[in-house]
Write an enzyme that holds these catalytic residues in place. Structure first.
Site, PDB file in Angstrom:
ATOM      1  N   LYS A  13      42.432 -33.224  11.455  1.00 14.66           N
ATOM      2  CA  LYS A  13      42.339 -34.657  11.779  1.00 14.66           C
ATOM      3  C   LYS A  13      43.720 -35.271  12.019  1.00 14.66           C
ATOM      4  O   LYS A  13      43.917 -36.017  12.973  1.00 14.66           O
ATOM      5  CB  LYS A  13      41.639 -35.418  10.637  1.00 14.66           C
ATOM      6  CG  LYS A  13      40.288 -34.866  10.249  1.00 14.66           C
ATOM      7  CD  LYS A  13      39.672 -35.636   9.102  1.00 14.66           C
ATOM      8  CE  LYS A  13      40.429 -35.601   7.793  1.00 14.66           C
ATOM      9  NZ  LYS A  13      40.515 -34.286   7.140  1.00 14.66           N
ATOM     10  N   ARG A  94      35.358 -42.162   3.423  1.00 18.21           N
ATOM     11  CA  ARG A  94      35.238 -40.887   2.728  1.00 18.21           C
ATOM     12  C   ARG A  94      33.958 -40.794   1.901  1.00 18.21           C
ATOM     13  O   ARG A  94      33.678 -39.759   1.334  1.00 18.21           O
ATOM     14  CB  ARG A  94      36.431 -40.851   1.788  1.00 18.21           C
ATOM     15  CG  ARG A  94      37.094 -39.590   1.470  1.00 18.21           C
ATOM     16  CD  ARG A  94      37.927 -39.028   2.532  1.00 18.21           C
ATOM     17  NE  ARG A  94      38.755 -38.005   1.978  1.00 18.21           N
ATOM     18  CZ  ARG A  94      39.930 -37.673   2.450  1.00 18.21           C
ATOM     19  NH1 ARG A  94      40.423 -38.289   3.492  1.00 18.21           N
ATOM     20  NH2 ARG A  94      40.600 -36.713   1.902  1.00 18.21           N
ATOM     21  N   ARG A 133      50.093 -24.889   5.151  1.00 18.96           N
ATOM     22  CA  ARG A 133      50.774 -26.098   5.653  1.00 18.96           C
ATOM     23  C   ARG A 133      52.113 -26.329   4.938  1.00 18.96           C
ATOM     24  O   ARG A 133      52.216 -26.224   3.732  1.00 18.96           O
ATOM     25  CB  ARG A 133      49.873 -27.317   5.436  1.00 18.96           C
ATOM     26  CG  ARG A 133      50.556 -28.625   5.809  1.00 18.96           C
ATOM     27  CD  ARG A 133      49.604 -29.763   5.985  1.00 18.96           C
ATOM     28  NE  ARG A 133      48.704 -29.936   4.866  1.00 18.96           N
ATOM     29  CZ  ARG A 133      47.642 -30.724   4.872  1.00 18.96           C
ATOM     30  NH1 ARG A 133      47.348 -31.424   5.955  1.00 18.96           N
ATOM     31  NH2 ARG A 133      46.873 -30.834   3.821  1.00 18.96           N
ATOM     32  N   ARG A 168      52.475 -29.764   0.172  1.00 16.41           N
ATOM     33  CA  ARG A 168      51.862 -30.904  -0.506  1.00 16.41           C
ATOM     34  C   ARG A 168      51.319 -30.452  -1.855  1.00 16.41           C
ATOM     35  O   ARG A 168      50.732 -29.374  -1.935  1.00 16.41           O
ATOM     36  CB  ARG A 168      50.706 -31.447   0.351  1.00 16.41           C
ATOM     37  CG  ARG A 168      51.065 -32.702   1.114  1.00 16.41           C
ATOM     38  CD  ARG A 168      50.050 -33.087   2.135  1.00 16.41           C
ATOM     39  NE  ARG A 168      48.689 -33.286   1.645  1.00 16.41           N
ATOM     40  CZ  ARG A 168      47.685 -33.750   2.404  1.00 16.41           C
ATOM     41  NH1 ARG A 168      47.911 -34.071   3.669  1.00 16.41           N
ATOM     42  NH2 ARG A 168      46.480 -33.894   1.918  1.00 16.41           N
ATOM     43  N   ARG A 179      39.033 -30.376  -3.653  1.00 16.02           N
ATOM     44  CA  ARG A 179      38.958 -31.266  -2.474  1.00 16.02           C
ATOM     45  C   ARG A 179      37.771 -30.881  -1.593  1.00 16.02           C
ATOM     46  O   ARG A 179      37.083 -31.740  -1.056  1.00 16.02           O
ATOM     47  CB  ARG A 179      40.262 -31.186  -1.666  1.00 16.02           C
ATOM     48  CG  ARG A 179      41.428 -31.864  -2.364  1.00 16.02           C
ATOM     49  CD  ARG A 179      42.755 -31.456  -1.761  1.00 16.02           C
ATOM     50  NE  ARG A 179      42.940 -31.913  -0.395  1.00 16.02           N
ATOM     51  CZ  ARG A 179      43.820 -31.370   0.447  1.00 16.02           C
ATOM     52  NH1 ARG A 179      44.577 -30.351   0.071  1.00 16.02           N
ATOM     53  NH2 ARG A 179      43.949 -31.839   1.665  1.00 16.02           N
TER      54      ARG A 179
HETATM   55  P1  AP5 Z   1      45.987 -31.229   9.509  1.00 18.71           P
HETATM   56  O1  AP5 Z   1      45.938 -31.779  10.889  1.00 18.71           O
HETATM   57  O2  AP5 Z   1      47.065 -31.725   8.595  1.00 18.71           O
HETATM   58  O3  AP5 Z   1      44.534 -31.370   8.826  1.00 18.71           O
HETATM   59  P2  AP5 Z   1      43.819 -32.634   8.188  1.00 18.71           P
HETATM   60  O4  AP5 Z   1      42.370 -32.563   8.552  1.00 18.71           O
HETATM   61  O5  AP5 Z   1      44.544 -33.898   8.529  1.00 18.71           O
HETATM   62  O6  AP5 Z   1      43.972 -32.237   6.661  1.00 18.71           O
HETATM   63  P3  AP5 Z   1      44.396 -33.076   5.382  1.00 18.71           P
HETATM   64  O7  AP5 Z   1      44.579 -32.074   4.270  1.00 18.71           O
HETATM   65  O8  AP5 Z   1      45.561 -33.987   5.644  1.00 18.71           O
HETATM   66  O9  AP5 Z   1      43.098 -33.891   5.146  1.00 18.71           O
HETATM   67  P4  AP5 Z   1      42.629 -34.525   3.879  1.00 18.71           P
HETATM   68  O10 AP5 Z   1      41.507 -35.322   4.422  1.00 18.71           O
HETATM   69  O11 AP5 Z   1      42.270 -33.671   2.726  1.00 18.71           O
HETATM   70  O12 AP5 Z   1      43.924 -35.258   3.324  1.00 18.71           O
HETATM   71  P5  AP5 Z   1      44.322 -36.777   3.221  1.00 18.71           P
HETATM   72  O13 AP5 Z   1      45.766 -36.857   3.376  1.00 18.71           O
HETATM   73  O14 AP5 Z   1      43.425 -37.627   4.062  1.00 18.71           O
HETATM   74  O15 AP5 Z   1      46.076 -29.637   9.606  1.00 18.71           O
HETATM   75  C1  AP5 Z   1      46.169 -28.812   8.446  1.00 18.71           C
HETATM   76  C2  AP5 Z   1      47.058 -27.600   8.772  1.00 18.71           C
HETATM   77  O16 AP5 Z   1      46.446 -26.839   9.828  1.00 18.71           O
HETATM   78  C3  AP5 Z   1      48.464 -27.963   9.277  1.00 18.71           C
HETATM   79  O17 AP5 Z   1      49.385 -27.027   8.780  1.00 18.71           O
HETATM   80  C4  AP5 Z   1      48.365 -27.831  10.807  1.00 18.71           C
HETATM   81  O18 AP5 Z   1      49.599 -27.467  11.386  1.00 18.71           O
HETATM   82  C5  AP5 Z   1      47.313 -26.740  10.977  1.00 18.71           C
HETATM   83  N1  AP5 Z   1      46.477 -26.939  12.164  1.00 18.71           N
HETATM   84  C6  AP5 Z   1      45.922 -28.116  12.595  1.00 18.71           C
HETATM   85  N2  AP5 Z   1      45.186 -27.916  13.712  1.00 18.71           N
HETATM   86  C7  AP5 Z   1      45.273 -26.592  13.988  1.00 18.71           C
HETATM   87  C8  AP5 Z   1      44.707 -25.765  15.022  1.00 18.71           C
HETATM   88  N3  AP5 Z   1      43.907 -26.261  15.974  1.00 18.71           N
HETATM   89  N4  AP5 Z   1      44.978 -24.443  14.997  1.00 18.71           N
HETATM   90  C9  AP5 Z   1      45.790 -23.920  14.026  1.00 18.71           C
HETATM   91  N5  AP5 Z   1      46.347 -24.640  13.031  1.00 18.71           N
HETATM   92  C10 AP5 Z   1      46.088 -25.957  13.007  1.00 18.71           C
HETATM   93  O19 AP5 Z   1      43.891 -37.099   1.712  1.00 18.71           O
HETATM   94  C11 AP5 Z   1      44.628 -36.590   0.609  1.00 18.71           C
HETATM   95  C12 AP5 Z   1      44.070 -37.202  -0.676  1.00 18.71           C
HETATM   96  O20 AP5 Z   1      44.235 -38.647  -0.643  1.00 18.71           O
HETATM   97  C13 AP5 Z   1      42.566 -37.015  -0.924  1.00 18.71           C
HETATM   98  O21 AP5 Z   1      42.291 -35.771  -1.541  1.00 18.71           O
HETATM   99  C14 AP5 Z   1      42.248 -38.207  -1.825  1.00 18.71           C
HETATM  100  O22 AP5 Z   1      42.705 -37.986  -3.147  1.00 18.71           O
HETATM  101  C15 AP5 Z   1      43.124 -39.312  -1.232  1.00 18.71           C
HETATM  102  N6  AP5 Z   1      42.416 -40.054  -0.171  1.00 18.71           N
HETATM  103  C16 AP5 Z   1      42.709 -40.085   1.154  1.00 18.71           C
HETATM  104  N7  AP5 Z   1      41.873 -40.882   1.824  1.00 18.71           N
HETATM  105  C17 AP5 Z   1      41.017 -41.394   0.882  1.00 18.71           C
HETATM  106  C18 AP5 Z   1      39.913 -42.278   0.941  1.00 18.71           C
HETATM  107  N8  AP5 Z   1      39.491 -42.797   2.111  1.00 18.71           N
HETATM  108  N9  AP5 Z   1      39.276 -42.581  -0.200  1.00 18.71           N
HETATM  109  C19 AP5 Z   1      39.675 -42.072  -1.400  1.00 18.71           C
HETATM  110  N10 AP5 Z   1      40.705 -41.200  -1.539  1.00 18.71           N
HETATM  111  C20 AP5 Z   1      41.372 -40.873  -0.397  1.00 18.71           C
END
Ligand code: AP5
Length: 221
Positions: A13, A94, A133, A168, A179
């Site tokens: 994402k 979420r 990552r 991270r 997660r």
């Molecule tokens: P990346 O693009 O970073 O993936 P992502 O889907 O953004 O993954 P995240 O881990 O950031 O999502 P998340 O939803 O768990 O975390 P968030 O920060 O929102 O890609 C991942 C890896 O793959 C990278 O190394 C990239 O280079 C590689 N990659 C990407 N595309 C690729 C491809 N096509 N081919 C090969 N490699 C590829 O949330 C973190 C925490 O914050 C949560 O656990 C929660 O505690 C809190 N939080 C966040 N939002 C909320 C909410 N709305 N409500 C409550 N708590 C929340």
């Protein structure tokens, strides 16, 4: 463009949001990034806030941060001038309560969602993407030791050779499991919610970044 990108942790994402920002000039609004900024401010006792400390405890455990904290951040962010022309919501909503609150907020603003895109990807690939990552501590560029490695010697286009690469804290194997569980239990019900609302589009996110971007653009047409 007023969209939500929906998908499990590591489904791409954030990576695809960046591509959409470049292509369409609308801001990415990532609740994960907003929360990490609040947590970073709380690392210093002088600027620590109860909100930052509560968020850190939940994130380190792989759990969702309280809805009231996240909704307050979203309300504030959507009111900023750059979000008036559109937004890409990354990692929000979420759970069903957040989705209902978002609907109400956007109705109040007269700017309803246009589409929700679900990124589909197998568990094994998600796990590898998350454990691989690495993030440049200085400029925030995202690498992956398996799929987009920083090279030998490690190099960042913006920060030069030997960048400070960080993992991270929630990309540790024990936290990733939690997660993914939270995604299954709390976020997956949104698929049906948005399908019923006629907003859901689904893409296969198991391909290189450029191919996934083309699929995403096609889904948004
Ligand atoms: P990346 O693009 O970073 O993936 P992502 O889907 O953004 O993954 P995240 O881990 O950031 O999502 P998340 O939803 O768990 O975390 P968030 O920060 O929102 O890609 C991942 C890896 O793959 C990278 O190394 C990239 O280079 C590689 N990659 C990407 N595309 C690729 C491809 N096509 N081919 C090969 N490699 C590829 O949330 C973190 C925490 O914050 C949560 O656990 C929660 O505690 C809190 N939080 C966040 N939002 C909320 C909410 N709305 N409500 C409550 N708590 C929340």
């Amino acid at each position: 463009m007023r969209i939500v990108l929906l998908g499990a942790p590591g489904s791409g994402k954030g990576t695809q949001s960046q591509r959409l920002v470049e292509a369409h000039g609308v801001p990415q609004i990532s609740t994960g990034d907003l929360l990490r900024e609040a947590v970073a401010r709380s690392a210093d006792a002088a600027t620590a806030t109860p909100l930052g400390l509560r968020a850190k405890a939940a994130m380190d455990a792989g759990k969702l941060v309280d809805d009231d904290i996240v909704l307050g951040m979203i309300r504030e962010r959507l009111a900023q001038p750059d979000a008036q022309k559109g937004f890409i919501l990354d990692g929000f909503p979420r759970n069903l309560a957040q989705a209902a609150a978002l609907d109400a907020l956007l109705a109040e603003l007269g700017r309803p969602l246009e589409a929700v895109v679900l990124f589909e990807l197998d568990l094994g690939i998600l796990f590898k993407r998350l454990t691989g990552r690495r993030i440049c501590q200085d400029c925030g560029r995202v690498f992956n030791i398996y799929t987009s490695p920083p090279g030998t010697p490690p190099h960042c286009e913006r920060c030069g050779d030997h960048p400070r690469l960080l993992q991270r804290p929630d990309d540790r194997e024990d936290v990733i499991g939690k997660r993914l569980e939270v995604f299954e239990a709390q976020t997956k019900p949104l698929i049906e919610f948005y399908r019923k609302a006629g907003l859901l589009r689904v893409i296969d996110a198991d391909a290189d970044v450029e191919t996934v971007f083309q699929r995403l653009e096609a889904a948004l047409r």
